[in-house]
Design an enzyme around this catalytic site. Structure first.
Site, PDB file in Angstrom:
ATOM      1  N   HIS A 106      43.799  40.619  38.239  1.00  0.00           N
ATOM      2  CA  HIS A 106      43.036  40.094  37.092  1.00  0.00           C
ATOM      3  C   HIS A 106      43.798  38.954  36.408  1.00  0.00           C
ATOM      4  O   HIS A 106      43.202  37.981  35.948  1.00  0.00           O
ATOM      5  CB  HIS A 106      42.781  41.191  36.063  1.00  0.00           C
ATOM      6  CG  HIS A 106      41.624  42.099  36.369  1.00  0.00           C
ATOM      7  ND1 HIS A 106      40.334  41.636  36.522  1.00  0.00           N
ATOM      8  CD2 HIS A 106      41.557  43.445  36.528  1.00  0.00           C
ATOM      9  CE1 HIS A 106      39.523  42.673  36.761  1.00  0.00           C
ATOM     10  NE2 HIS A 106      40.240  43.783  36.777  1.00  0.00           N
ATOM     11  N   CYS A 133      36.038  48.931  38.863  1.00  0.00           N
ATOM     12  CA  CYS A 133      36.561  48.020  37.840  1.00  0.00           C
ATOM     13  C   CYS A 133      35.660  48.079  36.615  1.00  0.00           C
ATOM     14  O   CYS A 133      34.431  48.076  36.747  1.00  0.00           O
ATOM     15  CB  CYS A 133      36.612  46.595  38.393  1.00  0.00           C
ATOM     16  SG  CYS A 133      37.258  45.381  37.228  1.00  0.00           S
ATOM     17  N   LEU A 134      36.265  48.112  35.446  1.00  0.00           N
ATOM     18  CA  LEU A 134      35.490  48.163  34.204  1.00  0.00           C
ATOM     19  C   LEU A 134      34.645  46.901  34.027  1.00  0.00           C
ATOM     20  O   LEU A 134      33.640  46.926  33.314  1.00  0.00           O
ATOM     21  CB  LEU A 134      36.415  48.347  33.001  1.00  0.00           C
ATOM     22  CG  LEU A 134      37.163  49.694  32.958  1.00  0.00           C
ATOM     23  CD1 LEU A 134      38.196  49.697  31.842  1.00  0.00           C
ATOM     24  CD2 LEU A 134      36.189  50.850  32.801  1.00  0.00           C
ATOM     25  N   GLY A 162      43.256  51.455  33.822  1.00  0.00           N
ATOM     26  CA  GLY A 162      44.010  50.220  33.654  1.00  0.00           C
ATOM     27  C   GLY A 162      43.149  49.184  32.957  1.00  0.00           C
ATOM     28  O   GLY A 162      41.914  49.320  32.919  1.00  0.00           O
ATOM     29  N   HIS A 209      45.755  45.884  41.267  1.00  0.00           N
ATOM     30  CA  HIS A 209      44.406  45.538  40.783  1.00  0.00           C
ATOM     31  C   HIS A 209      44.509  44.766  39.453  1.00  0.00           C
ATOM     32  O   HIS A 209      43.821  43.757  39.269  1.00  0.00           O
ATOM     33  CB  HIS A 209      43.606  46.841  40.619  1.00  0.00           C
ATOM     34  CG  HIS A 209      42.257  46.708  40.005  1.00  0.00           C
ATOM     35  ND1 HIS A 209      41.084  46.996  40.686  1.00  0.00           N
ATOM     36  CD2 HIS A 209      41.856  46.345  38.748  1.00  0.00           C
ATOM     37  CE1 HIS A 209      40.041  46.798  39.881  1.00  0.00           C
ATOM     38  NE2 HIS A 209      40.484  46.414  38.694  1.00  0.00           N
ATOM     39  N   GLU A 210      45.387  45.230  38.565  1.00  0.00           N
ATOM     40  CA  GLU A 210      45.522  44.576  37.256  1.00  0.00           C
ATOM     41  C   GLU A 210      46.187  43.204  37.374  1.00  0.00           C
ATOM     42  O   GLU A 210      45.771  42.244  36.708  1.00  0.00           O
ATOM     43  CB  GLU A 210      46.331  45.453  36.291  1.00  0.00           C
ATOM     44  CG  GLU A 210      45.783  46.848  36.037  1.00  0.00           C
ATOM     45  CD  GLU A 210      44.308  46.886  35.720  1.00  0.00           C
ATOM     46  OE1 GLU A 210      43.772  45.881  35.228  1.00  0.00           O
ATOM     47  OE2 GLU A 210      43.675  47.923  35.994  1.00  0.00           O
ATOM     48  N   GLN A 257      40.359  40.612  30.922  1.00  0.00           N
ATOM     49  CA  GLN A 257      39.101  41.369  30.880  1.00  0.00           C
ATOM     50  C   GLN A 257      38.545  41.479  29.462  1.00  0.00           C
ATOM     51  O   GLN A 257      37.360  41.720  29.274  1.00  0.00           O
ATOM     52  CB  GLN A 257      39.302  42.803  31.427  1.00  0.00           C
ATOM     53  CG  GLN A 257      39.540  42.868  32.910  1.00  0.00           C
ATOM     54  CD  GLN A 257      39.705  44.297  33.368  1.00  0.00           C
ATOM     55  OE1 GLN A 257      40.787  44.858  33.268  1.00  0.00           O
ATOM     56  NE2 GLN A 257      38.647  44.914  33.856  1.00  0.00           N
TER      57      GLN A 257
END
Ligand code: GNR
Ligand code: NI
Length: 165
Positions: free
Chosen positions: A137, A91-92, A46, A133-134, A51
């Site tokens: 963000h 998480c990236l 994702g 999660h997204e 981000q």
């Protein structure tokens, strides 16, 4: 197509609330395509626009094994949820850190697709975890914000060590 730079926690830009997309345009579709490419090459399941330093309510998700099931959510809203589950998340923007986070087990999401058309989706399992999660963000929340101050400080220290040259 372009690979975009992914912001790293604790960048303050990860804690800003993203703006709604007023109109789904060619620019929006270009960003979606670049986000998908960036997510696939990371690789991640994702990615949210904040981000990659675009403060817009756009997320891309693909939980498939072969990166062939892209889902795009513009201005997503969780309109229903139930149950509780815990899942190990990464998480990236917080590379190398994993922690168990509580989420709703099942969600119903309403969003716009790449053509500006409203759709609804019911999700559970990893897809539900990833969408939550997204969307976090988009609201300036990173999963480590759910951890205790002590754990978060430890993570920040570790990430700073990792980027020291
Ligand atoms: O690639 C990712 N994996 C992941 C695993 C468990 C729960 C959430 C995620 S999302 C993450 C990509 C990312 O950082 N998206 O914002
Ligand atoms: Ni993330």
């Amino acid at each position: 197509m372009a690979i975009l730079n992914i912001l790293r926690y604790p960048d303050p830009r990860l804690h800003m609330v993203a703006d709604e997309v007023a109109e789904v345009s060619d620019d929006t579709r270009q960003l979606v395509s670049d986000m998908a490419e960036t997510m696939y090459q990371a690789p991640g399941i994702g990615l949210a626009a904040p981000q990659v330093d675009r403060l817009l309510r756009i997320i891309v998700v693909d939980i498939s094994e072969h990166q062939n099931d892209l889902r795009v959510f513009i201005n997503p809203q969780i309109i229903d949820k139930d149950g509780v589950r815990e899942c190990e998340e990464g998480c990236l923007s917080v590379p190398g850190i994993y922690a168990s986070i509580q989420r709703a087990e099942r969600i119903r999401v309403r969003a716009l697709d790449e053509n500006g058309k409203t759709f609804e989706l019911e999700a559970d399992g990893l897809l539900a975890v990833c969408i939550q999660h997204e969307i976090d963000h988009l609201d300036g929340r990173v999963f480590v914000d759910y951890l205790s101050r002590i754990k978060r400080d430890r993570i920040i220290k570790k990430l700073k060590k990792g980027t020291r040259s």
